[in-house]
Design a protein around this motif. Structure first.
Motif, PDB file in Angstrom:
ATOM      1  N   GLY A  18       6.871   9.086  -3.466  1.00 53.14           N
ATOM      2  CA  GLY A  18       7.188   8.186  -2.369  1.00 53.14           C
ATOM      3  C   GLY A  18       7.838   8.902  -1.203  1.00 53.14           C
ATOM      4  N   SER A  19       7.966   8.174  -0.105  1.00 53.10           N
ATOM      5  CA  SER A  19       8.555   8.732   1.109  1.00 53.10           C
ATOM      6  C   SER A  19       9.768   7.910   1.506  1.00 53.10           C
ATOM      7  CB  SER A  19       7.531   8.710   2.245  1.00 53.10           C
ATOM      8  OG  SER A  19       8.153   9.001   3.485  1.00 53.10           O
ATOM      9  N   THR A  30       0.816  -1.228   0.000  1.00 49.58           N
ATOM     10  CA  THR A  30       0.000   0.000   0.000  1.00 49.58           C
ATOM     11  C   THR A  30       0.846   1.272   0.000  1.00 49.58           C
ATOM     12  OG1 THR A  30      -0.125   0.086   2.423  1.00 49.58           O
ATOM     13  CG2 THR A  30      -1.777  -1.242   1.262  1.00 49.58           C
ATOM     14  N   ARG A  31       2.142   1.142   0.106  1.00 47.84           N
ATOM     15  CA  ARG A  31       3.020   2.315   0.150  1.00 47.84           C
ATOM     16  C   ARG A  31       3.665   2.558  -1.210  1.00 47.84           C
ATOM     17  NH1 ARG A  31       4.051   2.861   5.699  1.00 47.84           N
ATOM     18  NH2 ARG A  31       2.201   1.986   6.723  1.00 47.84           N
ATOM     19  N   GLY A  85       1.327   0.989  -4.021  1.00 52.61           N
ATOM     20  CA  GLY A  85       0.550   2.110  -3.489  1.00 52.61           C
ATOM     21  C   GLY A  85      -0.945   1.925  -3.695  1.00 52.61           C
ATOM     22  N   PHE A 115       5.902  -2.235  -3.730  1.00 52.73           N
ATOM     23  CA  PHE A 115       5.383  -0.907  -3.401  1.00 52.73           C
ATOM     24  C   PHE A 115       4.566  -0.299  -4.545  1.00 52.73           C
ATOM     25  CE2 PHE A 115       8.570  -1.932  -0.450  1.00 52.73           C
ATOM     26  CZ  PHE A 115       8.390  -1.159   0.691  1.00 52.73           C
ATOM     27  N   ALA A 161       9.575   4.650   3.614  1.00 55.65           N
ATOM     28  CA  ALA A 161       9.223   3.328   3.085  1.00 55.65           C
ATOM     29  C   ALA A 161      10.385   2.351   3.176  1.00 55.65           C
ATOM     30  CB  ALA A 161       8.758   3.453   1.638  1.00 55.65           C
TER      31      ALA A 161
END
Length: 604
Positions: free
Chosen positions: A323-324, A314-315, A342, A340, A327
């Protein structure tokens, strides 16, 4: 003389007409394929942008997130290029001297190295590596695009959106940080096409003479050839493809029982025929890999550690625009953002699959995605970094031969093309509709694909090589084909000295190094080998800069280690950590050294 004879063109006129006719045909072909060429160009441009940090001078740049693996692959590419000189062996003595390294047990990308050997010999392994990082992404996307447009008959917009996810999705981009064997997926669509071609040829419906046996034979032969090549590109990708296709075949057969009854027996015979053609060719290389010199029969990476976190689906990857960096805590490293996708992409993919309905192909795609996605969770489900105690489906496969060589989280790489195919089918159908659906579905899919838009791979300057290597001074110290011992020696944690050999086209051997070998308990797989006492002593000096106690015992051990390595030369360069202390230690071990360019050397 007849009028026909008088008007017939002479030889000069014929020669003038032929190039013009060829030019016209080429121009017509370009016009027909203009859209396809533009799509391919777009993929190349995107790949070039993602890898622009390595250009225009790959020899001075390196991937910042995984420089160690890049060092290893460049060494492999330099070694593979020696095939043009008639030197091609599945076990090499140019690393881990004198035991050597089993190339089949390592991800040595032999096929890629041999294919691009002219580039390596002309421009160096760093250029070949940078080229492959970009071409693997662009080539994978283009291959899927051609499959979607030629086999599924999808519209170009639909195929382009789906293929861009296949070639530039989070998993492929993250694996581009040093894993050439995982990103070289451009043969996977070819395998899929051959399997589909075989199935269609085995289906007797619509043919008065039954199955098209000629096409079945050619499909089986082509499938065998591609499998053979893929083994020497990347066995892990081949394994994931075979597993996914097996799941999809079963699901498709259950959804279309009539096709299963009609084509199943012939399709099975075709697959058996393909295996019968491939196995005799692959028998010896596979024996070398599992039972030959320095071979390993098991995987070396613990499945529990290399399992995908359920929350990762879900990321958004830290290597995407939206993105972050947080993660990273949900995976094992920057090369393993395999899951990943999302929420936006997941929701759109699920919605598209539901809208497409229970068509056999959609059922097969969903089944393949669910199976590979759950297998990626490993032997125990982990959520947000916390172990839940719930067993994962991977436990059913753990311990099986060959299977344990594939990291669980990499099963998620198979999800990308499956999702890409669902999106392609949905957009294709929507473009044939009228009203809001015609616009809404492509916009939703386009936005979902953009949500995982990757950012350029981080790069940094690579340390320059010593003049001792670049100037060829090492030749005064090493016998032809001999062993050079760099101080400190290369290790899996710090393989930089392997760049010395890479820069010379692997003209000399080295002890120890970064590779997979059988040095664990009972001959199990390990990363690298144990250090000899002398290399361990010197590594400690390089790490701490503290003078060691050197006596007769250490000197006798150093002599034994040099003899074990069959070394021609030991060398420490000025750029080595604590170089002066290393030089003094070496003088205590071996006596006065000889200065060559920016290195101190000891010949044996």
């Amino acid at each position: 003389m007849t009028s026909a004879a008088r008007t017939a063109p002479g030889p000069d006129q014929v020669r003038a007409v032929r190039p013009a006719a060829v030019t016209r045909r080429m121009a017509a072909a370009v016009r027909r394929r203009r859209a396809d060429l533009l799509v391919g160009l777009a993929f190349v441009v995107l790949a070039g942008w993602l890898t622009h940090g390595l250009w225009p001078a790959p020899g001075t740049r390196v991937l910042a997130l995984n420089p160690a693996d890049q060092t290893l692959y460049e060494w492999f590419l330099a070694l593979d290029a020696r095939a043009l000189r008639g030197e091609l062996s599945l076990v090499s003595d140019r690393l881990n001297a004198p035991d050597g390294v089993n190339l089949m047990a390592n991800t040595s990308v032999v096929a890629l190295g041999v294919l691009l050997a002219p580039v390596t010999l002309a421009f160096g392994a760093p250029v070949t590596f940078a080229l492959l990082v970009a071409l693997n992404m662009a080539g994978t996307a283009l291959a899927w695009y051609l499959l979607f447009t030629r086999v599924l008959r999808a519209r170009r917009l639909a195929a382009g959106l789906g293929a861009s996810l296949c070639g530039f999705g989070p998993g492929v981009v993250s694996q581009s940080n040093g894993h050439l064997h995982m990103t070289a997926q451009w043969l996977v669509p070819v395998l899929v096409w051959l399997v589909v071609r075989l199935l269609r040829a085995a289906d007797p419906s619509g043919r008065p003479d039954g199955p098209d046996r000629r096409r079945m034979v050619s499909s089986a032969a082509g499938l065998a050839a591609v499998v053979i090549v893929q083994v020497f590109v990347g066995e892990e990708v081949l394994f994931l493809t075979a597993l996914t296709l097996a799941v999809m075949t079963l699901a498709y057969g259950m959804a279309d029982r009539d096709l299963l009854r009609r084509a199943g027996p012939g399709f099975a015979r075709g697959l058996i025929g393909a295996a019968g053609l491939a196995l005799p060719v692959l028998a010896y290389p596979l024996w070398v890999q599992f039972a030959g010199p320095q071979g390993v029969a098991d995987g070396m990476f613990p499945p529990a550690y290399f399992s995908a976190d359920l929350a990762g689906w879900t990321r958004l990857s830290a290597l995407t625009l939206f993105g972050s960096p947080e993660a990273v805590r949900l995976t094992t490293g920057p090369a393993e953002f395999t899951t990943f996708l999302g929420w936006p992409l997941l929701l759109v993919a699920v919605g598209c699959a539901a809208w497409l309905g229970r068509r056999p192909l959609v059922v097969a795609l969903v089944a393949g995605a669910l199976v590979t996605a759950t297998l990626a969770l490993g032997p125990e489900v982990v959520v947000g970094g916390e172990r839940t105690g719930l067993p994962g489906p991977y436990r059913l496969l753990a311990g099986l031969p060959v299977v344990d060589g594939a990291l669980p989280m990499r099963f998620a790489l198979a999800v990308l093309p499956l999702v890409g195919t669902v999106l392609t089918l949905a957009v294709h159908r929507a473009l044939g509709e009228s009203g809001r659906v015609r616009r809404a579905v492509p916009i939703a899919v386009g936005a979902a694909v953009l949500s995982v838009l990757p950012t350029p791979l981080p790069t940094m300057d690579r340390p320059p090589l010593p003049e001792f290597v670049t100037g060829g001074h090492w030749r005064q110290c090493v016998r032809p084909g001999g062993v050079l011992v760099p101080v400190p020696t290369a290790t899996p944690q710090d393989p930089w000295p392997m760049r010395w050999a890479t820069a010379t086209g692997v003209d000399f051997g080295m002890p120890e190094g970064f590779f997979i070998g059988p040095y664990g308990r009972g001959g199990s797989a390990t990363m690298g080998t144990w250090q000899r006492p002398t290399s361990a002593l010197l590594a400690d000096v390089a790490r701490r800069g503290v003078a060691p106690a050197v006596g007769d015992r250490q000197r006798r051990q150093a002599a034994r280690d040099v003899e074990f390595w069959r070394a021609s030369c030991v060398a420490v360069t000025d750029d080595a950590p604590h170089a002066e202390m290393l030089r003094r230690t070496l003088e205590q071990l071996f006596g006065p050294g000889t200065r060559l360019a920016d290195a101190w050397t000891w010949r044996f």
